[in-house]
Design an enzyme around this catalytic site. Sequence first.
Site, PDB file in Angstrom:
ATOM      1  N   PRO A  43       0.786  -1.241   0.000  1.00 50.99           N
ATOM      2  CA  PRO A  43       0.000   0.000   0.000  1.00 50.99           C
ATOM      3  C   PRO A  43       0.816   1.288   0.000  1.00 50.99           C
ATOM      4  O   PRO A  43       2.026   1.296   0.239  1.00 50.99           O
ATOM      5  CB  PRO A  43      -0.820  -0.111   1.297  1.00 50.99           C
ATOM      6  N   GLU A  44       0.095   2.369  -0.213  1.00 55.68           N
ATOM      7  CA  GLU A  44       0.658   3.709  -0.068  1.00 55.68           C
ATOM      8  C   GLU A  44       1.233   3.874   1.333  1.00 55.68           C
ATOM      9  O   GLU A  44       0.630   3.447   2.327  1.00 55.68           O
ATOM     10  CB  GLU A  44      -0.438   4.758  -0.292  1.00 55.68           C
ATOM     11  N   ALA A  45       2.436   4.470   1.391  1.00 52.55           N
ATOM     12  CA  ALA A  45       3.062   4.841   2.672  1.00 52.55           C
ATOM     13  C   ALA A  45       3.281   3.649   3.591  1.00 52.55           C
ATOM     14  O   ALA A  45       3.335   3.812   4.814  1.00 52.55           O
ATOM     15  CB  ALA A  45       2.218   5.906   3.387  1.00 52.55           C
ATOM     16  N   LYS A 156       4.615  11.150  -5.549  1.00 57.07           N
ATOM     17  CA  LYS A 156       3.268  11.699  -5.717  1.00 57.07           C
ATOM     18  C   LYS A 156       3.366  13.178  -6.105  1.00 57.07           C
ATOM     19  O   LYS A 156       4.004  13.976  -5.410  1.00 57.07           O
ATOM     20  CB  LYS A 156       2.506  11.532  -4.409  1.00 57.07           C
TER      21      LYS A 156
END
Length: 356
Positions: A43-45, A156
Amino acid sequence: MPQKLTVAVAQSRTQATLAATLAALTLTTRHAASRGAHLVLFPEAYLGGYPRTCDFGAKVGARLPHGRDQFLQYFRDAVDLGDTPAGAGDEWVEKRLPLPKNKEYRGDGTREYLEKVARETGVFLVVGVIEKAGGSLYCSAVYVDPREGGLGKRRKVMPTASERLIWAQGSPSSLKAVTTELNGVRLTIGAAICWENYMPLLRQSLYSQNVNLYLAPTADSRDTWLPLMRTVAGEGRTFVLSANQCVRRKELPDWITGQQTEAEGSGDEYVSRGGSCIVGPLGEVLREPIWEVSTDDVADAADENDPAIAAALSIAEIDLEDCERGRLDIDVAGSYSRNDAFKLTVDGLDLNPPPQ
């Protein structure tokens, strides 16, 4: 001949320390490899953490001292991949940047750790990270090939809402797709992070590079996320993988929860329910969103075939030729683009498909 590949999305959550999160990533990747996965999206982060519910003591026109202490802790938890603040691109990928004195690598060793895991398991890793460079943080996704190591990294370009306080904007040039071969299948891989998927021109920049594997690490666990992923897949005639963390309030870092009151919710409340999914190039849902389970709930299971692991690690066999089948009637970067009338340019980015 079918161009088949087994792909996975890991609904994993950030652990209390970077070392613990890397250890969990290793276990999850090994589980995925044992089930035949060639590629896993985290996942993100995931490394560094998504600071959900934290306001960093900030209001319009004012910052509180405890928020600066929170940012200090968050900065310390972020990873150093050895890149520059501007983003060195191919110089970083090919490890041509100057080395620190008396060191064999740049950064904190996280890149080298991921390369080792990919190499030892034979799994292509795509990992969401909070990356520090200079004095700023970037929400990034790093591509790690089992043979070639780090193939690329993107930051991002448009943090969402309060994210803009803590994350810098990445360069659009990092939207460059990467190519590799897995299981004898040629892949062109691109990623849009979380609400970048709501940016039509950003999506088009990936479609223009002819991606057949579109990755969407996210922090969005709303019911509206799946329709967006189906739109992206059908629009781009590409396979879409999306991975989100599943987190209870009590699993947030102490430096976040220590500033909150009981009124803000119980420890067992989910602050992110997950929703990781896999979608095919006609918009068909290949793996429904998974909810309220994390790979880290079961990553220490003795049996790699434990059904609980299957619930938290979503796996699908895909045929990349389905992307070309789908372009019979729509190719938004080619036959359907009306490029005689509409033009898209992105600073520092070649929108032509990369050579295979």
